[in-house]
Design a protein around this motif. Structure first.
Motif, mmCIF file in Angstrom:
data_model
loop_
_atom_site.group_PDB
_atom_site.id
_atom_site.type_symbol
_atom_site.label_atom_id
_atom_site.label_comp_id
_atom_site.label_asym_id
_atom_site.label_seq_id
_atom_site.Cartn_x
_atom_site.Cartn_y
_atom_site.Cartn_z
ATOM 1 N N UNK A 4 47.581 22.554 40.506
ATOM 2 C CA UNK A 4 48.525 23.439 41.193
ATOM 3 C C UNK A 4 47.788 24.337 42.180
ATOM 4 N N UNK A 5 48.366 24.465 43.340
ATOM 5 C CA UNK A 5 47.757 25.331 44.341
ATOM 6 C C UNK A 5 48.512 26.647 44.374
ATOM 7 N N UNK A 6 47.776 27.670 44.657
ATOM 8 C CA UNK A 6 48.359 28.997 44.730
ATOM 9 C C UNK A 6 48.829 29.236 46.160
ATOM 10 N N UNK A 7 50.050 29.693 46.333
ATOM 11 C CA UNK A 7 50.522 29.946 47.691
ATOM 12 C C UNK A 7 49.714 31.076 48.326
ATOM 13 N N UNK A 8 49.571 31.048 49.638
ATOM 14 C CA UNK A 8 48.815 32.120 50.276
ATOM 15 C C UNK A 8 49.507 33.461 50.057
ATOM 16 N N UNK A 9 48.697 34.500 49.993
ATOM 17 C CA UNK A 9 49.262 35.838 49.801
ATOM 18 C C UNK A 9 50.140 36.197 50.990
ATOM 19 N N UNK A 10 51.255 36.853 50.733
ATOM 20 C CA UNK A 10 52.120 37.240 51.842
ATOM 21 C C UNK A 10 51.427 38.279 52.719
ATOM 22 N N UNK A 11 51.876 38.375 53.936
ATOM 23 C CA UNK A 11 51.306 39.348 54.859
ATOM 24 C C UNK A 11 52.307 40.466 55.091
ATOM 25 N N UNK A 12 51.801 41.644 55.259
ATOM 26 C CA UNK A 12 52.647 42.790 55.572
ATOM 27 C C UNK A 12 53.161 42.624 56.998
ATOM 28 N N UNK A 13 54.284 43.256 57.318
ATOM 29 C CA UNK A 13 54.830 43.137 58.670
ATOM 30 C C UNK A 13 54.080 44.037 59.655
ATOM 31 N N UNK A 14 52.771 43.946 59.624
ATOM 32 C CA UNK A 14 51.904 44.759 60.477
ATOM 33 C C UNK A 14 50.826 43.898 61.088
ATOM 34 N N UNK A 59 36.488 43.000 59.893
ATOM 35 C CA UNK A 59 37.324 41.884 60.337
ATOM 36 C C UNK A 59 38.649 41.756 59.594
ATOM 37 N N UNK A 60 38.891 42.637 58.620
ATOM 38 C CA UNK A 60 40.149 42.572 57.886
ATOM 39 C C UNK A 60 40.490 43.927 57.278
ATOM 40 N N UNK A 61 41.731 44.024 56.867
ATOM 41 C CA UNK A 61 42.269 45.246 56.275
ATOM 42 C C UNK A 61 42.923 44.845 54.963
ATOM 43 N N UNK A 62 42.710 45.618 53.917
ATOM 44 C CA UNK A 62 43.354 45.334 52.639
ATOM 45 C C UNK A 62 44.404 46.400 52.372
ATOM 46 N N UNK A 63 45.599 45.942 52.019
ATOM 47 C CA UNK A 63 46.726 46.819 51.742
ATOM 48 C C UNK A 63 47.249 46.564 50.336
ATOM 49 N N UNK A 64 47.933 47.552 49.789
ATOM 50 C CA UNK A 64 48.639 47.369 48.523
ATOM 51 C C UNK A 64 50.106 47.689 48.765
ATOM 52 N N UNK A 65 50.980 46.752 48.416
ATOM 53 C CA UNK A 65 52.414 46.985 48.506
ATOM 54 C C UNK A 65 52.768 47.914 47.354
ATOM 55 N N UNK A 66 53.208 49.134 47.660
ATOM 56 C CA UNK A 66 53.469 50.120 46.612
ATOM 57 C C UNK A 66 54.679 49.770 45.751
ATOM 58 N N UNK A 67 55.497 48.841 46.201
ATOM 59 C CA UNK A 67 56.661 48.423 45.409
ATOM 60 C C UNK A 67 56.275 47.433 44.328
ATOM 61 N N UNK A 68 55.302 46.558 44.628
ATOM 62 C CA UNK A 68 54.949 45.479 43.698
ATOM 63 C C UNK A 68 53.505 45.560 43.199
ATOM 64 N N UNK A 69 52.695 46.451 43.776
ATOM 65 C CA UNK A 69 51.263 46.585 43.497
ATOM 66 C C UNK A 69 50.479 45.331 43.893
ATOM 67 N N UNK A 70 51.072 44.496 44.727
ATOM 68 C CA UNK A 70 50.397 43.288 45.197
ATOM 69 C C UNK A 70 49.425 43.656 46.316
ATOM 70 N N UNK A 71 48.237 43.027 46.284
ATOM 71 C CA UNK A 71 47.215 43.245 47.313
ATOM 72 C C UNK A 71 47.431 42.253 48.447
ATOM 73 N N UNK A 72 47.381 42.751 49.667
ATOM 74 C CA UNK A 72 47.579 41.929 50.848
ATOM 75 C C UNK A 72 46.378 42.069 51.762
ATOM 76 N N UNK A 73 46.031 40.998 52.434
ATOM 77 C CA UNK A 73 44.898 41.000 53.367
ATOM 78 C C UNK A 73 45.430 40.741 54.762
ATOM 79 N N UNK A 74 45.078 41.606 55.706
ATOM 80 C CA UNK A 74 45.482 41.442 57.104
ATOM 81 C C UNK A 74 44.221 41.193 57.923
#
Length: 78
Positions: A4-14, A59-74
Motif C-alpha cells: 500500500x502506498x501512502x497518499x502525498x500529504x495535502x498542501x495548504x492553500x498557500x 527550500x521548504x516550509x513546514x506547517x501544522x493544520x491547527x484543526x487536525x494537527x497534521x503536518x504539511x510541507x510547502x
C-alpha cells in the motif's frame, strides 16, 4: 504482493515564495494565498486562519493544520 502506498500529504492553500533574515531577528517567510493576500510570518505564528508555521527552511516550509494537527510541507516556489 502489492504494497500500500501512502497518499502525498495535502498542501495548504498557500504559496511559500521567499524568506528574509536580519541580524538578531528570526527568519520570516513570505506567503501568498489564493486570494492574493500576502503574509509575512515567523515560526510559531498562524497564517490563513489555521496554519501554524513550525519550521522555515531554505527550500521548504513546514506547517501544522491547527484543526487536525497534521503536518504539511510547502516547497519554495518561484
Amino acid at each position: 504482493p502489492l504494497v500500500p502506498t501512502r497518499p502525498p500529504a495535502p498542501r495548504a492553500p498557500l504559496k511559500f515564495y521567499g524568506t528574509t533574515e536580519s541580524p538578531g531577528k528570526p527568519r520570516r517567510a513570505f506567503l501568498i494565498d489564493a486570494g492574493e493576500n500576502i503574509s509575512i510570518a515567523q515560526e510559531g505564528e498562524i497564517v490563513a486562519k489555521f496554519y501554524k508555521i513550525t519550521r522555515i527552511g531554505v527550500t521548504s516550509l513546514e506547517l501544522e493544520d491547527t484543526r487536525t494537527q497534521e503536518r504539511l510541507q510547502q516547497p519554495l516556489e518561484e
